[in-house]
Design a protein around this motif. Sequence first.
Motif: not given
Lengths: 360, 296
Positions: A134-135, A142, B225, B276-277, B280, A127, A131, B228, B286, B238-239, B235, B273, A138, B231-232
């Motif tokens: 943000i990953v 986690i 929180m 999300l990963i 992406l 990425l 992007y 965040i 996104g 697709g931001i 993203v 999360f 994340a 924001f997730t």
Amino acid sequence: MTTSKKNTLITLVTLAVVTVVFLICQVGINTGAPWMTSTLKGQLVNICAWIMMAVSLNLVVGISGELSLGHAGFMSVGAFTAIIIASWLKRGKGMDSSWLRFVISAVAAVGISGLLGFLIGIPVLRLRGDYLAIVTLAFGQIISNVIRLLYVTVETDTGALHMALKLGTGTPKLSGKDVIKGAQGAMRMPQDSTFVIGFILVIITLIVVFNLTNSRSGRAIKAIRDNRIAAEAMGLKVTKYKLMAFVTGSALAGLAGALYGLNQSSLQAGFFEYTKSIEVLVYVVLGGIGTVPGSIVSATALTILPEVLRAFSEYRMLIYAVFLILVMILTNNPHTRMFFRSLRTRIFGRTDEEKRRDRL
Amino acid sequence: MAQFLEALINGISLGSLYAIIALGYSMVYGIAKMLNFAHGDVIMVGGYIVFIVLNNMGMPAALAIPAAMLVCVALGITIEGLAYRPLRQATSLAVLITAIGVSYFLQNAAQLIWGANPRFFTIMNYGNIPVSLGKDQFNISVGKLCSVGVSVVIMLGLSFFTGKTKMGKSMRAVSEDRGAAELMGINVNRTIALTFAIGSALAGVAGAMLVGVYGVQLSPTTGAMPGIKAFTAAVFGGIGSIPGAMIGGILIGVIEILVGTFISTDLKDALTFAVLIIMLVVKPTGLLGKPIREKV
């Protein structure tokens, strides 16, 4: 002066200055100098850990150009690995040498966090830009979330180590003495970190980072940062070099975590949330992206600063925030930059670089 | 089944809250090309304003929400003008750090003004709709249902605004190519300020919903929180895309509630999360994001 000579000089001067400062602090501790207050003494190991964090994040953000917001996650993996290993060695195996305990747990911390950096790096480094940021954020969340569910005990007589993750509603029942107790975190760990160890680790970090950046691989990493497509066209393996910087950065963060974790009397996973990663990023940016000495200075200054500003108590974070915004605006706004440049020429005259540009 | 349905509805309603916050994030990102880390803290300020107007001054909710929006808009424009405008040409990292500084500032200013102790809010109760499904029964809170409606209306309104009005067109032009837009006579600074104003107004609404409908306790770090998470969501969807922020928000909300209900409450953040990963890595821009073209 050629670039490589200049780089060697920067490396040597940085190492020398760090050593001199260390020696001065040691003398201060031994003679009981008045400036070596008890709060400062308590902060010394932590300062070493934050220097290591800033320098290693600088490798990822400055040298490799990847904005990572999950650096504290690797630190927490290193810290809790080291805590588990050191507690096991002390309470389970009865190992008395704190030096040996530290070395073994630090090696384990570096190994685990480096491995995690490798596993995370493979998908993440595909990425770009925000992007990627943000990953990594994340992933950091986690890691902190999973460690918050971790229960570890050690049996003092047999030396057996038990681990469990709390997944349901009840807390896992493990026999033996608690090492890590979920959200309450780690407690009663051996406090093996010393200022001397901290200094040695800072030197190791600096040597690793300087060696990497001034090597052939380091030049490849910087070439990819400056222009990925051009670097790829020259035949550089982008993923390999990006991974190299990322894994080195996370392994060093794990080492910093081992130093930090074995210096506390208790430690919770929540400490290493994304806000901590951001704090380290602030050290790197304020110190100057890509410059290692800058990271060292700003990490030191910003760890001590809150203590110094104690007098302002509740206003200190507000002052810090305003300071942060002002520094960013003053160093990045075109008008203020122009002003500083003209100020510098008026005082010091033109630099060689500017003279050369004027001749052209 | 009833449990699943209840969780799904709660998820959609939580998701619609995330969607409203995500819309603010996404618009600012699309037009100013910056991660506005302070967005969550503007939400927190909105929450406090609602708290003061409703609980301390005893005014009705119909007055509290516009008041929160107004204060947030003023705050957003001030932040943009003082902190972000001087950095228009700076690197994105410099702007990010400035946004972090603004976030620290708002949190600590809130702590000085309102204190660090969390405040509990009397939740606005608009009643429940009982639903029976065979033998099972569950309640749907009207307040939560309203929040879904509010977010849909906001999304449609914003889509219309950016698609049809002149101001909206200039916003799209600025997001496409700032330099060219300026040459076409668009006032870039005013357009960006307008974007911040809209984003902050949405933050005000979100703050009111957060404390009023969801009963989140109010403290100086309340906004961080949800910020965040949203924001997730931005993203994820697709931001920069308005429907993307909406879909992303609702999906993140549904995933969070479903995981919390059926797998583990402790793992819900981690699994959200993780989704999300995976998303992406499979689709790097996104759900509805435009692919980034690279010119050599």
